[in-house]
Design a protein around this motif. Structure first.
Motif, mmCIF file in Angstrom:
data_model
loop_
_atom_site.group_PDB
_atom_site.id
_atom_site.type_symbol
_atom_site.label_atom_id
_atom_site.label_comp_id
_atom_site.label_asym_id
_atom_site.label_seq_id
_atom_site.Cartn_x
_atom_site.Cartn_y
_atom_site.Cartn_z
ATOM 1 N N TRP A 1 -8.521 3.994 10.241
ATOM 2 C CA TRP A 1 -9.492 2.852 10.293
ATOM 3 C C TRP A 1 -9.540 2.025 11.175
ATOM 4 O O TRP A 1 -10.400 1.619 12.150
ATOM 5 C CB TRP A 1 -9.656 2.320 8.825
ATOM 6 C CG TRP A 1 -10.863 1.418 8.583
ATOM 7 C CD1 TRP A 1 -11.987 1.730 7.958
ATOM 8 C CD2 TRP A 1 -11.162 0.054 9.000
ATOM 9 N NE1 TRP A 1 -12.836 0.637 8.106
ATOM 10 C CE2 TRP A 1 -12.282 -0.367 8.760
ATOM 11 C CE3 TRP A 1 -10.347 -0.990 10.039
ATOM 12 C CZ2 TRP A 1 -12.929 -1.680 9.056
ATOM 13 C CZ3 TRP A 1 -10.890 -2.059 10.158
ATOM 14 C CH2 TRP A 1 -12.155 -2.598 9.664
ATOM 15 N N PHE B 1 0.996 -1.245 -0.026
ATOM 16 C CA PHE B 1 -0.132 -0.024 0.105
ATOM 17 C C PHE B 1 0.791 1.080 0.005
ATOM 18 O O PHE B 1 2.214 0.941 0.352
ATOM 19 C CB PHE B 1 -0.807 0.132 1.119
ATOM 20 C CG PHE B 1 -0.177 -0.507 2.533
ATOM 21 C CD1 PHE B 1 0.672 0.160 3.089
ATOM 22 C CD2 PHE B 1 -0.570 -1.964 2.807
ATOM 23 C CE1 PHE B 1 1.237 -0.265 4.264
ATOM 24 C CE2 PHE B 1 0.268 -2.473 4.056
ATOM 25 C CZ PHE B 1 1.250 -1.597 4.801
ATOM 26 N N THR B 2 0.112 2.365 -0.374
ATOM 27 C CA THR B 2 1.157 3.413 -0.397
ATOM 28 C C THR B 2 1.020 4.511 1.019
ATOM 29 O O THR B 2 0.384 3.929 1.839
ATOM 30 C CB THR B 2 0.398 4.640 -1.330
ATOM 31 O OG1 THR B 2 -1.009 5.100 -0.738
ATOM 32 C CG2 THR B 2 0.272 4.179 -2.928
ATOM 33 N N ASP C 1 -0.062 7.213 1.729
ATOM 34 C CA ASP C 1 -1.474 7.590 1.703
ATOM 35 C C ASP C 1 -2.517 6.700 2.573
ATOM 36 O O ASP C 1 -3.326 7.145 3.207
ATOM 37 C CB ASP C 1 -1.656 8.540 0.819
ATOM 38 C CG ASP C 1 -1.148 9.741 0.366
ATOM 39 O OD1 ASP C 1 -0.376 10.468 1.419
ATOM 40 O OD2 ASP C 1 -0.988 9.988 -0.513
ATOM 41 N N GLU C 2 -2.278 5.625 1.826
ATOM 42 C CA GLU C 2 -3.296 4.356 2.134
ATOM 43 C C GLU C 2 -2.964 3.938 3.507
ATOM 44 O O GLU C 2 -3.692 3.673 4.284
ATOM 45 C CB GLU C 2 -3.064 3.418 1.253
ATOM 46 C CG GLU C 2 -3.837 3.719 -0.135
ATOM 47 C CD GLU C 2 -3.592 2.402 -1.254
ATOM 48 O OE1 GLU C 2 -4.369 2.146 -2.051
ATOM 49 O OE2 GLU C 2 -2.620 1.829 -1.134
ATOM 50 N N TRP D 1 -12.118 -0.974 -0.221
ATOM 51 C CA TRP D 1 -13.271 -0.174 0.803
ATOM 52 C C TRP D 1 -14.744 -0.580 0.432
ATOM 53 O O TRP D 1 -15.386 -0.494 1.306
ATOM 54 C CB TRP D 1 -12.900 1.215 0.767
ATOM 55 C CG TRP D 1 -11.571 1.696 0.904
ATOM 56 C CD1 TRP D 1 -10.623 2.134 0.001
ATOM 57 C CD2 TRP D 1 -10.808 1.803 2.238
ATOM 58 N NE1 TRP D 1 -9.324 2.489 0.594
ATOM 59 C CE2 TRP D 1 -9.567 2.226 1.926
ATOM 60 C CE3 TRP D 1 -11.022 1.732 3.500
ATOM 61 C CZ2 TRP D 1 -8.817 2.409 2.978
ATOM 62 C CZ3 TRP D 1 -10.329 1.825 4.390
ATOM 63 C CH2 TRP D 1 -9.143 2.260 4.448
ATOM 64 N N ARG E 1 -4.685 -4.448 -3.253
ATOM 65 C CA ARG E 1 -5.961 -3.526 -3.097
ATOM 66 C C ARG E 1 -6.617 -3.561 -2.039
ATOM 67 O O ARG E 1 -6.682 -4.586 -1.339
ATOM 68 C CB ARG E 1 -6.802 -3.522 -4.260
ATOM 69 C CG ARG E 1 -6.386 -2.923 -5.582
ATOM 70 C CD ARG E 1 -7.661 -2.736 -6.484
ATOM 71 N NE ARG E 1 -8.270 -4.044 -6.733
ATOM 72 C CZ ARG E 1 -9.325 -4.303 -7.486
ATOM 73 N NH1 ARG E 1 -10.138 -2.999 -7.675
ATOM 74 N NH2 ARG E 1 -9.949 -5.348 -7.753
ATOM 75 N N ILE E 2 -6.986 -2.293 -1.441
ATOM 76 C CA ILE E 2 -7.902 -2.390 -0.526
ATOM 77 C C ILE E 2 -9.374 -2.073 -0.935
ATOM 78 O O ILE E 2 -9.595 -1.295 -1.632
ATOM 79 C CB ILE E 2 -7.591 -0.919 0.533
ATOM 80 C CG1 ILE E 2 -5.994 -0.997 0.828
ATOM 81 C CG2 ILE E 2 -8.250 -0.946 1.593
ATOM 82 C CD1 ILE E 2 -5.565 0.520 1.328
ATOM 83 N N LEU F 1 -4.760 6.080 5.926
ATOM 84 C CA LEU F 1 -6.134 5.841 5.847
ATOM 85 C C LEU F 1 -6.293 4.495 6.678
ATOM 86 O O LEU F 1 -7.378 4.541 7.511
ATOM 87 C CB LEU F 1 -6.605 5.763 4.462
ATOM 88 C CG LEU F 1 -6.767 6.838 3.721
ATOM 89 C CD1 LEU F 1 -6.958 6.765 2.372
ATOM 90 C CD2 LEU F 1 -7.783 8.173 4.233
ATOM 91 N N LEU F 2 -5.543 3.597 6.542
ATOM 92 C CA LEU F 2 -5.693 2.483 7.213
ATOM 93 C C LEU F 2 -5.712 2.482 8.762
ATOM 94 O O LEU F 2 -6.406 1.854 9.448
ATOM 95 C CB LEU F 2 -4.399 1.246 6.519
ATOM 96 C CG LEU F 2 -4.987 0.531 5.204
ATOM 97 C CD1 LEU F 2 -3.779 -0.279 4.641
ATOM 98 C CD2 LEU F 2 -6.212 -0.135 5.168
#
Lengths: 527, 342
Positions: free
Chosen positions: A459, A448-449, A451-452, A509, A506-507, A455-456
């Protein structure tokens, strides 16, 4: 001892590679000879004092400390060397701190029975950190998060030479590495390796990206299968035989079956595999034999190892590395013909008439103990490191499943404020109740990046249902598309399966957790 | 008439240690009528007592942390001042733990018990030094009641921090400290070591620092560690020392800092595995509690033949005290934790 103790004390707390490097280089600059050489040996696992066992350290502590208090302290600290170092009641002494050289010399020349007396005299002038470093050194296993490779990179940085040069001389040298430091300091020529079975840094491949395929001139390349084992180098020189891993670790002790069969002089490059008569077994059978200091007869019988050869670096003492691939290939075939080495065979060349045909073969590589194809430029010399455009690994596409995030753990170093390590699960029916439940099937911490990741992390914090130290259990509500190279049976895992090389592709969502994959889907992918 | 042994007039009750002839508790664990409080850490100073006796500093700390509690009857006692409570005489003596911390000495018919609360023996620029008080029973903590806990010289620990600041001038050093006591002590030690640049403090630490200054403990140039938040430049923190509560140093808050070296000031940092588990890169062994040698030294200094142990690792300390000829007893008081940050 002082600089060495301080170095270990900093290293053990330092997660960042570059900071570790800076600390080690700084140590090499300031520590005297032969201490820095002994320190290097200790960091690279090349120093051991089999005469002093952990029990001797405990007995030593008992000379000064109430056994009840020692036991309670040991229970709390959990490490014998550290407990002894901390609890040691100092007696005033006029002695100076021992140097590392004195310690090594002292232990090597002292009879086993007298060693505790000698160590006791060293312990008094030291402080708690000095005692800890001394006892860690004596009992082995520094565990300060420094690999032999990292120590060699630090040497290269210190001497301003290429790391491959360090690798080349490394196995021809012995502690305290006087000639190595003399060379790096510019005071002596490079050490002579003529009769030493040294490791030659291997040539590595770049992954072939999908976008590059169209532009590649396939006719200029030789194709081979990419075998699913571990890369090794077989070295035999002046009657000394070695089996090295890709990183230059001597792994020969775990593979006597392979080494015993070496009856030639030369340096060969190939893939270590488990199997009989060319029938390659899955990677997890090879894994049973890795990271072992010795190997049982049963293990040798059950999981026999062999090397599938694909390159030759030295034929006898003749260095072939400057020759183009096709000539080395011919020399390798002739070499195998001439010596007919046991426990070795040739990696076949894959014939193809078009890139389309090759692509079909790559896609069909699953189930044949291969991970895809290797492409080697026909005119390329053997170049240490990872040169551009000469060797490619063209892996088959990964498998994927949709799995549900179950637990998240804090990362390390720069990631220590982020929940960045994810355990995910697949659905199954509980064998007793029949209810749907998630069972963990793998763990991944990249793909994941940044930025991701933010977010993770958010979350995870917003959906925590339970905490266990650095681990959070989360609501079963987030789906990952997980990519992995293969999946094997594993009795060690609750799910009974283990993925190889899982990463977050991939996430999802958008995807409801209930629609994630079931365990049976994964089981069907076992080869 | 022989003096009555303290075990005949001091009891362990669910509320805490109770002095019968004075009808009061020392550091009660729940709300009571009459309480004498050793110091302001939240496990010792709880809310809801009808009357409270403590040093003026401890009362101020309690008012800040617990609110004004207007119905409460508060009585400030200076160190050494004697106050008659019921049939007993009560006085407070410096414990050297944090600002205002006190040992409670209770005398009844010529028999004396000293309840030390938490204490340390090292010099601390931010609070009065421990004074040994002669007594018949000494009530001690045992936070570091294992012989592996020997705190090194705190000046050497501060030197370690300053060396690291010099070695990594591009990075920021964030030090985890508890808000009452440790924060101000670390600041005081830094000032003593010649660090006169601004020290940046997390918002949660600011009020207690202001309270210390109001009580005559100068801390120098302190600035809020809020700059750098929300995209403003981090450069201000390069080469700086930032203090924050332990919970913040490896959490989201610390992301505003430039490549921070995570430090933690605590006696627990003596044990490497413990320091590593917390994600600490530079452990500073600085404690506000007596270490093992100091616990035993204190027993000798107060000359009490009997030692009662309130909380911590009492079994090892009991064992060692007994071996030295003291009568030792564990009180098994539950509820004192480590809020004070050791």
């Amino acid at each position: 001892m002082t600089p060495f103790a301080n170095l270990l004390d900093r290293l053990i707390y330092t997660p960042a590679r570059n900071t570790k490097l800076a600390l080690i280089v700084d140590y090499f600059r300031h520590a005297p000879d032969p201490d820095r050489g002994w320190a290097l040996a200790a960091l690279t696992g090349g120093l051991s004092f089999p005469g002093v066992k952990a029990g001797a350290i405990r007995d030593l502590a008992m000379r000064r400390v109430d056994p009840v208090l020692f036991q309670w302290s040991y229970d709390y600290v959990g490490d014998l060397a550290e407990t002894t170092a901390l609890i040691w009641p100092e007696r005033r002494t006029n002695r100076a701190w021992p140097t590392l050289g004195e310690v090594v010399h002292g232990l090597q020349t002292t009879a086993r029975a007298d060693a505790p007396d000698v160590i006791e005299e060293w312990l008094d002038p030291l402080d708690a950190t000095g005692r800890w470093a001394l006892l860690k050194l004596i009992t082995g296993g520094l565990r300060v998060g420094v690999s032999a490779r990292l120590a060699k990179v630090a040497l290269a940085e210190y001497g301003k030479v290429d790391a491959t040069e360090i690798e080349e001389v490394w196995h021809g040298l012995t502690p305290p590495y006087g000639e190595l430091f003399a060379w790096l300091d510019g005071a002596a020529p490079r050490p002579d390796l003529e009769d030493k079975p040294v490791f030659r840094p291997p040539m590595l491949a770049h992954p072939l990206e999908d976008a590059e395929v169209a532009g590649l001139d396939f006719d200029a390349f030789l194709a081979e299968w990419k075998w699913d084992g571990i890369r090794v180098q077989v070295v035999s020189r002046a009657g000394q035989k070695r089996l090295y891993s890709r990183t230059g670790d001597d792994i020969g002790a775990g593979f006597p079956d392979v080494l015993d069969a070496v009856s030639f002089e030369g340096v060969l490059d190939g893939e270590l595999l488990v199997g009989i008569d060319g029938d390659v077994r899955p990677f997890n059978e090879l894994q049973q034999r890795l990271n072992r200091k010795s190997v049982t007869a049963a293990m040798l019988r059950k999981h026999p190892a062999f090397v599938r050869l694909y390159d030759i670096l030295f034929d006898g003492r003749e260095d072939l590395r400057a020759l183009p691939t096709m000539q080395r290939r011919a020399r390798l075939e002739a070499f195998v013909e001439r010596h007919a080495p046991q426990r070795m065979d040739l990696s076949e060349v894959v014939d193809f008439s078009s890139s389309d045909e090759l692509e079909r073969m790559r896609a069909g590589a699953r189930g044949t103990s291969t991970e895809g194809l290797m492409l080697k430029r026909r005119d390329a010399p053997y170049v240490a490191g990872r040169p551009k455009g000469l060797w490619y690994k063209w892996k088959r596409g990964p498998l994927t499943v949709d799995a549900v995030l179950m637990y998240a753990q804090r990362g390390h170093g720069k990631r220590s404020s982020f929940y960045s390590d994810y355990t995910f699960g697949a659905w199954r029916e509980n064998p007793e109740t029949g209810a749907a439940e998630l069972v963990p099937v793998g763990k991944a911490y990249f793909g994941f990046t940044d930025d991701e990741l933010k977010l993770l992390d958010k979350w995870v914090r917003d959906h925590t249902v339970n905490r266990f130290g650095p681990v959070r259990e989360v609501e079963h509500a987030l789906v990952f598309e997980v990519a992995f190279d293969s999946v094997n049976r594993s009795p060690r895992h609750k799910s009974g399966v283990a993925m190889r090389f899982p990463r977050i592709a991939r996430i999802r969502w958008d995807k409801p957790a209930a629609e994630a994959d079931r365990l049976e889907t994964l089981e069907k992918l076992i080869e | 008439m022989a003096s009555p042994h303290p075990e005949t007039w001091v009891e362990v009750r669910p509320q805490g240690l109770y002095v019968v002839p004075g009808d009061f508790y020392v550091d009660p664990l729940r709300a009571v009528d009459r309480a004498v409080i050793t110091h302001g850490h939240s496990d010792h100073a709880r809310a809801g007592h009808r009357s409270v006796m403590a040093t003026v500093e401890t009362l101020a700390i309690m008012a800040h942390r617990l609110g004004a509690q207007p119905e409460q009857d508060k009585r400030a006692l200076a160190y050494g001042e004697v106050m008659r409570v019921g049939e007993t005489e009560v006085s407070l003596h410096p414990a050297g733990h944090v600002l205002g911390s006190a040992q409670v000495l209770v005398e009844y018919q010529g028999s004396r018990i000293a309840v030390s609360g938490d204490y340390k023996r090292r010099a601390d620029p931010t609070c009065a030094a421990f004074v040994p008080v002669k007594c018949d029973v000494f009530v001690t903590e045992a936070t570091f009641g294992l012989p592996v806990f020997r705190h090194p010289d705190d000046r050497a620990e501060i030197a370690k921090l300053l060396d690291s600041v010099r070695l990594f001038p591009e990075r920021c050093h964030v030090v985890g400290v508890y808000s009452l006591g440790k924060a101000q002590r670390v600041i005081g030690l830094l000032r003593e070591a010649g660090w006169h640049r601004p020290i940046f403090v997390h918002g949660a630490l600011q009020p207690m620092c202001a309270l210390y200054e109001a009580h005559g403990v100068p801390l120098g140039d302190l600035r809020p560690a809020t700059a750098g938040a929300k995209g403003s430049p981090k450069d201000e923190f390069k080469g700086a020392i930032v203090l924050a509560p332990p919970s913040a140093i490896i959490d989201r808050w610390a992301r505003r800092l430039p490549d921070p070296v995570v430090c933690m000031a605590s006696g627990w940092m003596r044990v490497r595995q413990r320091a590593r588990q917390g994600g600490v890169e530079l452990p500073l062994i600085i404690s506000d509690h007596a270490d093992w040698d100091e616990l035993l030294q204190t027993f000798d200094d107060v000359g009490a033949p009997e030692i009662w142990i309130t909380h911590g690792r009492e079994e090892a300390l009991m064992h060692a005290a007994s071996a030295r000829g003291y009568r030792a007893r564990a009180l098994a008081l539950v509820g004192y934790e480590d809020e004070g940050g050791s």
